[in-house]
Design a protein around this motif. Structure first.
Motif, PDB file in Angstrom:
ATOM      1  N   ALA A 127       0.833  -1.205   0.000  1.00 49.27           N
ATOM      2  CA  ALA A 127       0.000   0.000   0.000  1.00 49.27           C
ATOM      3  C   ALA A 127       0.864   1.249   0.000  1.00 49.27           C
ATOM      4  O   ALA A 127       0.539   2.250  -0.668  1.00 49.27           O
ATOM      5  N   HIS A 128       1.955   1.204   0.733  1.00 45.60           N
ATOM      6  CA  HIS A 128       2.900   2.318   0.756  1.00 45.60           C
ATOM      7  C   HIS A 128       3.430   2.599  -0.646  1.00 45.60           C
ATOM      8  O   HIS A 128       3.468   3.754  -1.102  1.00 45.60           O
ATOM      9  N   SER A 129       3.810   1.558  -1.371  1.00 42.91           N
ATOM     10  CA  SER A 129       4.351   1.748  -2.725  1.00 42.91           C
ATOM     11  C   SER A 129       3.296   2.227  -3.699  1.00 42.91           C
ATOM     12  O   SER A 129       3.583   3.029  -4.596  1.00 42.91           O
ATOM     13  N   VAL A 130       2.055   1.747  -3.542  1.00 46.43           N
ATOM     14  CA  VAL A 130       0.966   2.235  -4.392  1.00 46.43           C
ATOM     15  C   VAL A 130       0.735   3.720  -4.148  1.00 46.43           C
ATOM     16  O   VAL A 130       0.551   4.512  -5.092  1.00 46.43           O
ATOM     17  N   ALA A 131       0.743   4.126  -2.872  1.00 48.22           N
ATOM     18  CA  ALA A 131       0.573   5.544  -2.545  1.00 48.22           C
ATOM     19  C   ALA A 131       1.688   6.380  -3.151  1.00 48.22           C
ATOM     20  O   ALA A 131       1.443   7.448  -3.729  1.00 48.22           O
ATOM     21  N   ASP A 132       2.915   5.893  -3.056  1.00 48.98           N
ATOM     22  CA  ASP A 132       4.043   6.623  -3.633  1.00 48.98           C
ATOM     23  C   ASP A 132       3.910   6.738  -5.143  1.00 48.98           C
ATOM     24  O   ASP A 132       4.241   7.775  -5.738  1.00 48.98           O
ATOM     25  N   PHE A 176      -1.009   9.855   3.392  1.00 43.35           N
ATOM     26  CA  PHE A 176      -1.761   9.642   4.626  1.00 43.35           C
ATOM     27  C   PHE A 176      -2.891   8.631   4.429  1.00 43.35           C
ATOM     28  O   PHE A 176      -3.020   7.675   5.199  1.00 43.35           O
ATOM     29  N   VAL A 177      -3.699   8.839   3.371  1.00 43.37           N
ATOM     30  CA  VAL A 177      -4.889   8.006   3.181  1.00 43.37           C
ATOM     31  C   VAL A 177      -4.519   6.612   2.687  1.00 43.37           C
ATOM     32  O   VAL A 177      -4.889   5.595   3.291  1.00 43.37           O
ATOM     33  N   MET A 178      -3.784   6.544   1.557  1.00 45.73           N
ATOM     34  CA  MET A 178      -3.513   5.245   0.937  1.00 45.73           C
ATOM     35  C   MET A 178      -2.432   4.463   1.656  1.00 45.73           C
ATOM     36  O   MET A 178      -2.446   3.230   1.654  1.00 45.73           O
ATOM     37  N   GLY A 179      -1.470   5.141   2.238  1.00 38.78           N
ATOM     38  CA  GLY A 179      -0.383   4.444   2.906  1.00 38.78           C
ATOM     39  C   GLY A 179      -0.598   4.279   4.392  1.00 38.78           C
ATOM     40  O   GLY A 179      -0.668   3.159   4.913  1.00 38.78           O
ATOM     41  N   GLY A 180      -0.716   5.411   5.102  1.00 41.45           N
ATOM     42  CA  GLY A 180      -0.808   5.372   6.552  1.00 41.45           C
ATOM     43  C   GLY A 180      -2.037   4.645   7.068  1.00 41.45           C
ATOM     44  O   GLY A 180      -1.936   3.753   7.921  1.00 41.45           O
ATOM     45  N   PHE A 236      -2.342   1.019   9.208  1.00 39.80           N
ATOM     46  CA  PHE A 236      -2.988   0.885  10.515  1.00 39.80           C
ATOM     47  C   PHE A 236      -4.020  -0.245  10.492  1.00 39.80           C
ATOM     48  O   PHE A 236      -4.104  -1.048  11.438  1.00 39.80           O
ATOM     49  N   VAL A 237      -4.811  -0.305   9.416  1.00 44.88           N
ATOM     50  CA  VAL A 237      -5.826  -1.360   9.314  1.00 44.88           C
ATOM     51  C   VAL A 237      -5.167  -2.733   9.314  1.00 44.88           C
ATOM     52  O   VAL A 237      -5.619  -3.664  10.007  1.00 44.88           O
ATOM     53  N   GLN A 238      -4.081  -2.870   8.536  1.00 52.83           N
ATOM     54  CA  GLN A 238      -3.380  -4.156   8.487  1.00 52.83           C
ATOM     55  C   GLN A 238      -2.782  -4.522   9.846  1.00 52.83           C
ATOM     56  O   GLN A 238      -2.844  -5.674  10.266  1.00 52.83           O
ATOM     57  N   GLY A 239      -2.229  -3.533  10.526  1.00 56.61           N
ATOM     58  CA  GLY A 239      -1.634  -3.808  11.829  1.00 56.61           C
ATOM     59  C   GLY A 239      -2.658  -4.223  12.861  1.00 56.61           C
ATOM     60  O   GLY A 239      -2.443  -5.185  13.626  1.00 56.61           O
ATOM     61  N   ILE A 240      -3.783  -3.519  12.901  1.00 56.63           N
ATOM     62  CA  ILE A 240      -4.838  -3.859  13.866  1.00 56.63           C
ATOM     63  C   ILE A 240      -5.418  -5.225  13.563  1.00 56.63           C
ATOM     64  O   ILE A 240      -5.688  -6.036  14.467  1.00 56.63           O
ATOM     65  N   ASP A 241      -5.605  -5.528  12.255  1.00 55.94           N
ATOM     66  CA  ASP A 241      -6.142  -6.835  11.878  1.00 55.94           C
ATOM     67  C   ASP A 241      -5.177  -7.956  12.276  1.00 55.94           C
ATOM     68  O   ASP A 241      -5.594  -9.028  12.715  1.00 55.94           O
ATOM     69  N   ILE A 300       5.004   1.405  10.419  1.00 56.18           N
ATOM     70  CA  ILE A 300       5.007   1.959   9.067  1.00 56.18           C
ATOM     71  C   ILE A 300       3.903   2.999   8.933  1.00 56.18           C
ATOM     72  O   ILE A 300       4.095   4.070   8.342  1.00 56.18           O
ATOM     73  N   GLY A 301       2.717   2.697   9.499  1.00 60.88           N
ATOM     74  CA  GLY A 301       1.618   3.659   9.447  1.00 60.88           C
ATOM     75  C   GLY A 301       1.959   4.966  10.143  1.00 60.88           C
ATOM     76  O   GLY A 301       1.703   6.045   9.621  1.00 60.88           O
ATOM     77  N   LEU A 302       2.571   4.872  11.344  1.00 60.54           N
ATOM     78  CA  LEU A 302       2.976   6.078  12.071  1.00 60.54           C
ATOM     79  C   LEU A 302       4.002   6.878  11.278  1.00 60.54           C
ATOM     80  O   LEU A 302       3.940   8.119  11.220  1.00 60.54           O
ATOM     81  N   LEU A 303       4.947   6.176  10.670  1.00 59.52           N
ATOM     82  CA  LEU A 303       5.983   6.839   9.876  1.00 59.52           C
ATOM     83  C   LEU A 303       5.363   7.597   8.705  1.00 59.52           C
ATOM     84  O   LEU A 303       5.708   8.755   8.435  1.00 59.52           O
ATOM     85  N   LEU A 304       4.406   6.961   8.019  1.00 59.73           N
ATOM     86  CA  LEU A 304       3.766   7.600   6.864  1.00 59.73           C
ATOM     87  C   LEU A 304       2.921   8.801   7.285  1.00 59.73           C
ATOM     88  O   LEU A 304       2.903   9.826   6.600  1.00 59.73           O
ATOM     89  N   VAL A 305       2.233   8.676   8.397  1.00 60.15           N
ATOM     90  CA  VAL A 305       1.414   9.796   8.880  1.00 60.15           C
ATOM     91  C   VAL A 305       2.303  10.987   9.219  1.00 60.15           C
ATOM     92  O   VAL A 305       1.978  12.144   8.906  1.00 60.15           O
ATOM     93  N   TYR A 306       3.451  10.729   9.843  1.00 57.48           N
ATOM     94  CA  TYR A 306       4.364  11.822  10.190  1.00 57.48           C
ATOM     95  C   TYR A 306       4.903  12.504   8.932  1.00 57.48           C
ATOM     96  O   TYR A 306       4.924  13.743   8.848  1.00 57.48           O
TER      97      TYR A 306
END
Length: 305
Positions: free
Chosen positions: A45-50, A92-96, A100-105, A196-202
């Protein structure tokens, strides 16, 4: 180097980053689905967002160089900041958020990857690290050769931020997968996804804040403003610089507006010649100061030199 030449180099840098991200996004997604790895899927997801953000940056490079027209007399330089803001929202939306959703799941999952899944995931992350690192090195090489450094071009700044974050994200995903493999506890991959989510949000926050400041209308650096004031103060026809306002209009465009008190005794023709000379001096010293406006007044007796 001209603005067009710098844009061509930046465009190549963005295209290199886009190619790397498209390739590794597909590889991460396939490996993540095969392995069932939340960390890998977060990185996909991070790479898609980038990749989406690089498309935004290419649009910024093309549209910001349009010439001024009647509706936009100061040109389209701020388009760079608008598209950079969209890129920050995309991170923020596509990556972060997806991370978070993946981590919580993953925290509520008890799935254990197969050995094949681990090997495939680690191999993909190794290739991703090489690709992201190569893209980052090219961007940093351009930064070193660019006058004004990284802060002068929002497109280049965004590419460097994305690639740096991508390298850190791959390292986090690697650590999460290895610890999961060693301990058998998926909490490590969940932690990697949340990190990773926290890093992307920052990163999204920092890029968005910079773009917002430029869109609102940010002044030039205090050192540059003081230099412009000093040049005006040293003009023999100027008694006092009552006020000096500056604003960045784009990568190579700056507005300078000064209210100055002239010494008495100058006729209208002299005033016109003095103004033209001062404007030419400012533009010659700082070529990006292409919009210079002078508000002329006579110096009151109590403020004359």
């Amino acid at each position: 180097m001209s603005g067009q030449a710098k844009d061509r180099k930046t465009r190549v840098t963005v295209l290199v980053a886009l190619g790397a991200n498209l390739f590794i996004a597909a590889a991460k997604a396939v490996a993540g689905l095969v392995a069932g790895s939340p960390a890998l899927l977060s990185e996909a997801a991070h790479s898609v967002a980038d990749s989406m953000n690089e498309v935004f940056l290419l649009a910024a490079l093309r549209r910001s160089r349009r010439p001024a027209d009647q509706r936009h007399p100061f040109g389209y330089g701020k388009e760079r900041y608008f598209w950079s803001l969209l890129a920050a929202v995309g991170i923020f939306v596509m990556g972060g958020c997806f991370s978070f959703v993946q981590g919580i799941d993953a925290l509520h999952s008890h799935h254990r990857e197969s050995t094949v899944g681990y090997v495939a995931g680690l191999a993909v992350l190794g290739v991703s690290l090489a690709a992201e690192g190569g893209s980052l090195l090219r961007a940093l090489h351009q930064v070193r050769g660019q006058r004004g450094g990284i802060g002068s071009d929002p497109a280049l700044r965004t590419v460097v931020a994305e690639d740096s974050t991508a390298v850190l994200g791959v390292l986090l995903a690697l650590a999460g997968m290895v610890l999961h493999m060693v301990t058998g506890r998926e909490v490590w991959e969940a932690t990697a996804s949340l990190s990773i989510g926290l890093l992307l949000v920052y990163v999204a926050y920092r890029l968005g804040k910079d773009a917002r400041d430029q869109l609102i209308g940010e002044a030039v650096d205090p050192e540059l403003r003081d230099s412009i004031r000093a040049l005006l103060d040293h003009q023999p026809e100027i008694d006092r610089v009552a006020d000096l306002l500056t604003m960045r209009l784009g990568l190579d465009s700056t507005l300078v507006a000064a209210r100055i008190d002239l010494r008495p005794g100058l006729d209208s023709e002299d005033v016109e010649l003095v103004c033209e000379r001062i404007k030419a001096s400012v533009a010659h010293t700082w070529p990006t100061a292409d919009q210079v406006f002078l508000d002329i007044t006579d110096a009151p007796p109590n403020t004359r030199r």
